[in-house]
Design a protein around this motif. Structure first.
Motif, PDB file in Angstrom:
ATOM      1  N   LEU A  19     -26.806  -8.545 -20.935  1.00 60.30           N
ATOM      2  CA  LEU A  19     -25.712  -9.458 -21.286  1.00 60.30           C
ATOM      3  C   LEU A  19     -24.370  -8.909 -20.804  1.00 60.30           C
ATOM      4  O   LEU A  19     -23.477  -9.668 -20.390  1.00 60.30           O
ATOM      5  CB  LEU A  19     -25.685  -9.699 -22.800  1.00 60.30           C
ATOM      6  CG  LEU A  19     -26.835 -10.559 -23.342  1.00 60.30           C
ATOM      7  CD1 LEU A  19     -26.806 -10.588 -24.864  1.00 60.30           C
ATOM      8  CD2 LEU A  19     -26.760 -11.975 -22.783  1.00 60.30           C
ATOM      9  N   ILE A  20     -24.206  -7.570 -20.878  1.00 58.07           N
ATOM     10  CA  ILE A  20     -22.978  -6.954 -20.336  1.00 58.07           C
ATOM     11  C   ILE A  20     -22.902  -7.204 -18.831  1.00 58.07           C
ATOM     12  O   ILE A  20     -21.864  -7.588 -18.283  1.00 58.07           O
ATOM     13  CB  ILE A  20     -22.955  -5.440 -20.641  1.00 58.07           C
ATOM     14  CG1 ILE A  20     -22.832  -5.201 -22.154  1.00 58.07           C
ATOM     15  CG2 ILE A  20     -21.788  -4.763 -19.909  1.00 58.07           C
ATOM     16  CD1 ILE A  20     -22.926  -3.740 -22.554  1.00 58.07           C
ATOM     17  N   ASP A  22     -24.227  -9.580 -17.220  1.00 58.47           N
ATOM     18  CA  ASP A  22     -23.993 -11.012 -16.991  1.00 58.47           C
ATOM     19  C   ASP A  22     -22.511 -11.348 -17.114  1.00 58.47           C
ATOM     20  O   ASP A  22     -21.956 -12.116 -16.315  1.00 58.47           O
ATOM     21  CB  ASP A  22     -24.815 -11.824 -17.993  1.00 58.47           C
ATOM     22  CG  ASP A  22     -24.672 -13.308 -17.758  1.00 58.47           C
ATOM     23  OD1 ASP A  22     -24.269 -14.042 -18.669  1.00 58.47           O
ATOM     24  OD2 ASP A  22     -24.975 -13.760 -16.623  1.00 58.47           O
ATOM     25  N   SER A  23     -21.848 -10.782 -18.121  1.00 56.27           N
ATOM     26  CA  SER A  23     -20.416 -11.053 -18.302  1.00 56.27           C
ATOM     27  C   SER A  23     -19.597 -10.498 -17.146  1.00 56.27           C
ATOM     28  O   SER A  23     -18.612 -11.112 -16.711  1.00 56.27           O
ATOM     29  CB  SER A  23     -19.937 -10.451 -19.634  1.00 56.27           C
ATOM     30  OG  SER A  23     -20.054  -9.034 -19.607  1.00 56.27           O
ATOM     31  N   VAL A  24     -19.993  -9.339 -16.607  1.00 56.98           N
ATOM     32  CA  VAL A  24     -19.262  -8.735 -15.484  1.00 56.98           C
ATOM     33  C   VAL A  24     -19.439  -9.581 -14.219  1.00 56.98           C
ATOM     34  O   VAL A  24     -18.472  -9.912 -13.537  1.00 56.98           O
ATOM     35  CB  VAL A  24     -19.757  -7.289 -15.228  1.00 56.98           C
ATOM     36  CG1 VAL A  24     -19.147  -6.741 -13.942  1.00 56.98           C
ATOM     37  CG2 VAL A  24     -19.405  -6.394 -16.412  1.00 56.98           C
ATOM     38  N   THR A  26     -20.310 -12.665 -13.896  1.00 62.80           N
ATOM     39  CA  THR A  26     -19.759 -14.023 -14.010  1.00 62.80           C
ATOM     40  C   THR A  26     -18.288 -14.045 -13.627  1.00 62.80           C
ATOM     41  O   THR A  26     -17.800 -15.009 -13.013  1.00 62.80           O
ATOM     42  CB  THR A  26     -19.943 -14.548 -15.447  1.00 62.80           C
ATOM     43  OG1 THR A  26     -21.336 -14.550 -15.764  1.00 62.80           O
ATOM     44  CG2 THR A  26     -19.401 -15.965 -15.588  1.00 62.80           C
ATOM     45  N   ARG A  27     -17.547 -12.981 -13.978  1.00 66.25           N
ATOM     46  CA  ARG A  27     -16.114 -12.928 -13.622  1.00 66.25           C
ATOM     47  C   ARG A  27     -15.919 -12.867 -12.119  1.00 66.25           C
ATOM     48  O   ARG A  27     -14.943 -13.398 -11.584  1.00 66.25           O
ATOM     49  CB  ARG A  27     -15.466 -11.700 -14.283  1.00 66.25           C
ATOM     50  CG  ARG A  27     -15.304 -11.829 -15.788  1.00 66.25           C
ATOM     51  CD  ARG A  27     -14.259 -10.840 -16.307  1.00 66.25           C
ATOM     52  NE  ARG A  27     -14.659  -9.450 -16.086  1.00 66.25           N
ATOM     53  CZ  ARG A  27     -15.385  -8.737 -16.955  1.00 66.25           C
ATOM     54  NH1 ARG A  27     -15.801  -9.290 -18.091  1.00 66.25           N
ATOM     55  NH2 ARG A  27     -15.712  -7.486 -16.696  1.00 66.25           N
ATOM     56  N   SER A  38     -29.643 -13.840 -14.285  1.00 67.78           N
ATOM     57  CA  SER A  38     -30.211 -14.918 -15.095  1.00 67.78           C
ATOM     58  C   SER A  38     -31.728 -14.836 -15.102  1.00 67.78           C
ATOM     59  O   SER A  38     -32.371 -15.048 -16.133  1.00 67.78           O
ATOM     60  CB  SER A  38     -29.761 -16.279 -14.542  1.00 67.78           C
ATOM     61  OG  SER A  38     -28.361 -16.416 -14.646  1.00 67.78           O
ATOM     62  N   TYR A  57     -32.434 -19.783 -18.971  1.00 63.12           N
ATOM     63  CA  TYR A  57     -31.920 -18.817 -17.992  1.00 63.12           C
ATOM     64  C   TYR A  57     -32.647 -18.924 -16.654  1.00 63.12           C
ATOM     65  O   TYR A  57     -32.044 -18.714 -15.597  1.00 63.12           O
ATOM     66  CB  TYR A  57     -32.016 -17.398 -18.554  1.00 63.12           C
ATOM     67  CG  TYR A  57     -30.840 -17.059 -19.433  1.00 63.12           C
ATOM     68  CD1 TYR A  57     -30.943 -17.101 -20.827  1.00 63.12           C
ATOM     69  CD2 TYR A  57     -29.602 -16.736 -18.876  1.00 63.12           C
ATOM     70  CE1 TYR A  57     -29.859 -16.800 -21.636  1.00 63.12           C
ATOM     71  CE2 TYR A  57     -28.505 -16.433 -19.685  1.00 63.12           C
ATOM     72  CZ  TYR A  57     -28.627 -16.463 -21.061  1.00 63.12           C
ATOM     73  OH  TYR A  57     -27.554 -16.184 -21.834  1.00 63.12           O
TER      74      TYR A  57
END
Length: 372
Positions: A19-20, A22-24, A26-27, A38, A57
């Motif tokens: 999840l970390i 994924d957040s990186v 995505t930016r 995903s 996902y």
């Protein structure tokens, strides 16, 4: 790190790091990276037993990257296989085609296909897929061994290289000459084929024109014969003489005209080419077209149907009009959009109203008789 924890069965830690990631990613809006992560999240949720999130996902992975979709389609197929939804599993496995960055993905497709067909009970197909899986696996192993052999054989001296280059030049010249000859042969072949195609088109056009003229002539003859029969029948009726033979011949001619219509051919073709899981019943406009056509050919029947002295329902009226198409029970069911059992019940009720006390009577015959 997420993969490491996943391999160690620490799925909660694996999910945390993924999840970390994924957040990186995505930016940065890196679609290829978003798709890969995903897919990884889908794999983790699948291992955790959360099927809905896994499916979400995997779908996100597919929408983010159109270049390497095979792993996600394969994962979705495996997901549905684990839920024993074999048709869905086959569907997504069929989409898992094409190249993939992971050479083992295509091999896994064969193995999953084997598992699906094995569970479905198709032993022959399952064994075929298992054999292909083993063959592909052995082939990949042989390729890897071959790479090592090729690397070991790359030691060549200068003389050998020069000789090989001379051979290549000669081969290229030969191949160029061969390519020119092949191109010339292809051009000649194309011209001959095109000439044959044009002759075939002309022949078909001529045939269609002859068929059109024949139909027009036949329709003209039929119209003339109908007028003669109608006039003679009216004369006989005025003289109170038997007109049954005239009625039979007029009915035969009108049925023949109905069979020659494009609407009749269209509906018969629809019954012949039934497509599973696709509704093929007639819509309201098609019903109106069919009723107009039959009413125009059988005006007396039209009057009888409109008066509806027997209290026919809307469905029973449709059965009456469909009887002019001489359909089998299953064909009639297709156009009505019902099961064969339901169509049989509609027929029985309609027959009882039209032909009471006449077991096994023909619906169309009763309609024509009452329509006169």
């Amino acid at each position: 790190m997420a993969k490491t924890w996943a391999f160690d069965d620490s799925l909660s830690l694996a999910l945390h790091y993924m999840l970390i990631a994924d957040s990186v990613i995505t930016r940065f809006q890196d679609l290829r990276g978003i798709s890969s992560i995903s897919n990884g999240l889908g794999n983790i949720y699948d291992l955790m037993g959360d099927v809905e999130k896994a499916r979400t996902y995997y779908s996100r992975s597919l929408s983010s990257d159109t270049m390497d979709q095979v792993p996600s389609y394969l994962a979705l197929s495996d997901l549905y296989y684990n839920e024993s939804l074999l048709d869905s599993a086959r569907y997504y496995l069929a989409l898992a085609t094409g190249p993939s960055l992971n050479p083992y993905t295509s091999i896994d497709c064969f193995y999953l296909g084997y598992l699906i067909e094995k569970e479905a009970g198709d032993t022959e197909k399952a064994l075929s897929l298992l054999e292909q899986y083993q063959a592909k696996k052995d082939s990949l192993y042989d390729q890897q061994k071959q790479v090592d052999i090729i690397d070991a054989e790359k030691r060549h001296d200068v003389v050998t290289v020069v000789q090989d280059n001379k051979k290549l030049v000669a081969e290229k010249q030969f191949l160029f000459a061969l390519a020119v000859i092949i191109c010339l042969l292809l051009i000649v072949g194309y011209q001959l084929r095109d000439r044959k195609r044009r002759l075939e088109i002309n022949r078909q056009q001529q045939f269609l024109e002859e068929e059109k003229n024949r139909h027009e002539k036949q329709e003209t003859e039929q119209e003339g014969r109908l007028r003669e029969l109608t006039a003679e029948m009216e004369r006989k009726a005025a003289a109170h003489e038997d007109t049954s033979e005239y009625k039979k011949e007029i009915t035969v001619l009108r049925v023949e005209k109905l069979k020659q219509s494009s609407l009749f051919e269209t509906m018969k073709e629809r019954c012949r080419k039934v497509k599973p899981d696709i509704e093929q019943k007639l819509n309201e406009e098609e019903w109106r077209s069919l009723i107009r056509l039959i009413d125009s050919l059988f005006p007396n029947v039209s009057v009888f149907m409109k008066e509806n002295t027997l209290g026919l329902t809307k469905t029973e009226t449709k059965i009456c009009y469909l009887s002019f198409l001489d359909l089998h029970l299953n064909e009639e069911a297709v156009l009505l959009g019902v099961s064969s059992d339901s169509a049989n019940k509609f027929r029985s009720r309609t027959r009882r109203k039209l032909c009471p006390n006449q077991k096994g009577s023909d619906i169309n015959g009763c309609i024509l008789q009452k329509g006169w």
